[in-house]
Design a protein around this motif. Sequence first.
Motif, PDB file in Angstrom:
ATOM      1  N   GLU A  97      -5.172  -8.678 -30.513  1.00 37.60           N
ATOM      2  CA  GLU A  97      -6.609  -8.762 -30.250  1.00 37.60           C
ATOM      3  C   GLU A  97      -7.330  -7.450 -30.585  1.00 37.60           C
ATOM      4  OE1 GLU A  97      -4.660  -7.288 -26.470  1.00 37.60           O
ATOM      5  OE2 GLU A  97      -4.206  -8.713 -28.087  1.00 37.60           O
ATOM      6  N   ASP A  98      -6.591  -6.351 -30.694  1.00 35.41           N
ATOM      7  CA  ASP A  98      -7.189  -5.042 -30.983  1.00 35.41           C
ATOM      8  C   ASP A  98      -6.907  -4.559 -32.398  1.00 35.41           C
ATOM      9  OD1 ASP A  98      -8.138  -4.690 -28.298  1.00 35.41           O
ATOM     10  OD2 ASP A  98      -6.077  -4.233 -27.697  1.00 35.41           O
ATOM     11  N   GLU A  99      -6.117  -5.308 -33.159  1.00 33.46           N
ATOM     12  CA  GLU A  99      -5.613  -4.829 -34.445  1.00 33.46           C
ATOM     13  C   GLU A  99      -6.713  -4.578 -35.473  1.00 33.46           C
ATOM     14  OE1 GLU A  99      -1.455  -5.525 -36.801  1.00 33.46           O
ATOM     15  OE2 GLU A  99      -2.386  -7.219 -35.794  1.00 33.46           O
ATOM     16  N   ALA A 100      -7.669  -5.449 -35.566  1.00 31.29           N
ATOM     17  CA  ALA A 100      -8.726  -5.289 -36.570  1.00 31.29           C
ATOM     18  C   ALA A 100      -9.531  -4.013 -36.314  1.00 31.29           C
ATOM     19  CB  ALA A 100      -9.643  -6.506 -36.572  1.00 31.29           C
ATOM     20  N   ASP A 101      -9.902  -3.790 -35.054  1.00 34.16           N
ATOM     21  CA  ASP A 101     -10.676  -2.595 -34.720  1.00 34.16           C
ATOM     22  C   ASP A 101      -9.831  -1.340 -34.889  1.00 34.16           C
ATOM     23  OD1 ASP A 101     -13.208  -1.440 -33.538  1.00 34.16           O
ATOM     24  OD2 ASP A 101     -11.755  -0.701 -32.075  1.00 34.16           O
ATOM     25  N   PHE A 102      -8.547  -1.414 -34.529  1.00 32.04           N
ATOM     26  CA  PHE A 102      -7.623  -0.294 -34.691  1.00 32.04           C
ATOM     27  C   PHE A 102      -7.538   0.143 -36.146  1.00 32.04           C
ATOM     28  CE2 PHE A 102      -3.231   1.027 -35.704  1.00 32.04           C
ATOM     29  CZ  PHE A 102      -3.085   2.135 -34.881  1.00 32.04           C
ATOM     30  N   ASN A 103      -7.399  -0.809 -37.058  1.00 33.04           N
ATOM     31  CA  ASN A 103      -7.294  -0.475 -38.479  1.00 33.04           C
ATOM     32  C   ASN A 103      -8.615   0.038 -39.041  1.00 33.04           C
ATOM     33  OD1 ASN A 103      -4.521  -0.956 -39.259  1.00 33.04           O
ATOM     34  ND2 ASN A 103      -4.889  -3.110 -38.817  1.00 33.04           N
ATOM     35  N   GLN A 104      -9.732  -0.498 -38.567  1.00 32.66           N
ATOM     36  CA  GLN A 104     -11.035   0.031 -38.993  1.00 32.66           C
ATOM     37  C   GLN A 104     -11.184   1.484 -38.556  1.00 32.66           C
ATOM     38  OE1 GLN A 104     -12.454  -1.889 -41.503  1.00 32.66           O
ATOM     39  NE2 GLN A 104     -14.406  -1.674 -40.418  1.00 32.66           N
ATOM     40  N   TRP A 105     -10.799   1.761 -37.325  1.00 28.81           N
ATOM     41  CA  TRP A 105     -10.867   3.133 -36.804  1.00 28.81           C
ATOM     42  C   TRP A 105      -9.973   4.070 -37.607  1.00 28.81           C
ATOM     43  CZ3 TRP A 105      -6.517   5.206 -33.853  1.00 28.81           C
ATOM     44  CH2 TRP A 105      -6.735   6.520 -33.406  1.00 28.81           C
ATOM     45  N   GLN A 143      -3.333   6.603 -48.755  1.00 24.76           N
ATOM     46  CA  GLN A 143      -3.234   8.038 -48.500  1.00 24.76           C
ATOM     47  C   GLN A 143      -4.552   8.726 -48.822  1.00 24.76           C
ATOM     48  OE1 GLN A 143      -0.952  10.806 -51.242  1.00 24.76           O
ATOM     49  NE2 GLN A 143       0.362  10.952 -49.419  1.00 24.76           N
ATOM     50  N   LEU A 144      -4.870   9.759 -48.030  1.00 28.43           N
ATOM     51  CA  LEU A 144      -6.027  10.625 -48.290  1.00 28.43           C
ATOM     52  C   LEU A 144      -5.521  12.055 -48.342  1.00 28.43           C
ATOM     53  CD1 LEU A 144      -9.141  11.027 -48.515  1.00 28.43           C
ATOM     54  CD2 LEU A 144      -9.149  11.311 -46.034  1.00 28.43           C
ATOM     55  N   THR A 145      -5.850  12.779 -49.434  1.00 27.15           N
ATOM     56  CA  THR A 145      -5.443  14.169 -49.570  1.00 27.15           C
ATOM     57  C   THR A 145      -6.644  15.090 -49.344  1.00 27.15           C
ATOM     58  OG1 THR A 145      -5.912  14.321 -51.940  1.00 27.15           O
ATOM     59  CG2 THR A 145      -3.728  13.501 -51.286  1.00 27.15           C
ATOM     60  N   LYS A 146      -6.343  16.352 -49.066  1.00 31.62           N
ATOM     61  CA  LYS A 146      -7.392  17.345 -48.865  1.00 31.62           C
ATOM     62  C   LYS A 146      -8.264  17.473 -50.119  1.00 31.62           C
ATOM     63  CE  LYS A 146      -7.610  20.243 -45.814  1.00 31.62           C
ATOM     64  NZ  LYS A 146      -8.212  20.126 -44.477  1.00 31.62           N
ATOM     65  N   GLN A 147      -7.636  17.418 -51.300  1.00 34.86           N
ATOM     66  CA  GLN A 147      -8.396  17.529 -52.549  1.00 34.86           C
ATOM     67  C   GLN A 147      -9.397  16.389 -52.691  1.00 34.86           C
ATOM     68  OE1 GLN A 147      -5.148  17.845 -52.201  1.00 34.86           O
ATOM     69  NE2 GLN A 147      -4.285  19.422 -53.558  1.00 34.86           N
ATOM     70  N   HIS A 185     -10.351   8.046 -38.345  1.00 36.56           N
ATOM     71  CA  HIS A 185      -9.284   8.919 -37.836  1.00 36.56           C
ATOM     72  C   HIS A 185      -8.578   9.722 -38.924  1.00 36.56           C
ATOM     73  CE1 HIS A 185      -6.617  10.379 -34.794  1.00 36.56           C
ATOM     74  NE2 HIS A 185      -5.543   9.947 -35.439  1.00 36.56           N
ATOM     75  N   VAL A 186      -8.155   9.070 -40.004  1.00 38.73           N
ATOM     76  CA  VAL A 186      -7.431   9.790 -41.055  1.00 38.73           C
ATOM     77  C   VAL A 186      -8.307  10.887 -41.649  1.00 38.73           C
ATOM     78  CG1 VAL A 186      -6.366   9.610 -43.337  1.00 38.73           C
ATOM     79  CG2 VAL A 186      -5.884   7.876 -41.606  1.00 38.73           C
TER      80      VAL A 186
END
Length: 210
Positions: A17-25, A201-205, A30-31
């Motif tokens: 029940e929380d998975e969709a919001d968790f992945n959006q966050w 993945q998200l990198t600093k560059q 967050h990342v």
Amino acid sequence: MTQSHGMLFVATNIGAEDEADFNQWYDHEHVEERVAIRGFLSGTRYQAIHAERKYLGLYETEALEAFTSADYHAAFTRQTEWSVKNLQKMVNPMRRVSAVTHKHGKGTGTHLAVVTLKALDASVLTAWQQQISHTPGYVASGLLTPDVVLSSPLPMESKGQRQMLPMLLIHCSDASSCDQLAAHAAELMTGDVQRYAFSWQLTKQELAHG
């Protein structure tokens, strides 16, 4: 002597029940927040193929000192409401802050094996890495050694019997190679295998270039 990179390892389950919001966050707040911290190099998400926890996040840093910096401390004292809500909804989470050593190969594969080792013989690990260097599908590997002090638990993480065992990460370009290499490593070095597939993945560059 080259300073070891650091890595934050966070694995968790989440209620359906929380998975969709968790992945959006995770994907839209967050990342990016974590990668923006000084000393952080990248944030990578994975989903389980065969693992105790469905979601895994790996955050690589220039050094372990990134986790004792004022910037990192500020990230905890200025949590958004969205972050607080999702951290409280994690199910059986696991957080480890580790030194990254025995890095071998280069790159990030579409498949990841996490082999939790019961004990470590560095010479056996080095010999294994040299042996599998040219195995088709092998990309890279490295060892995570958790720091007991820095690996403080997440809000919903069990506070008792938190084992701080070394973890061998094996990156591969296909599932079959990853399964075979992980099974071989687990048998040779006595470990348990968890298998994940790369999500993004998200990198600093990338963050710096918008």
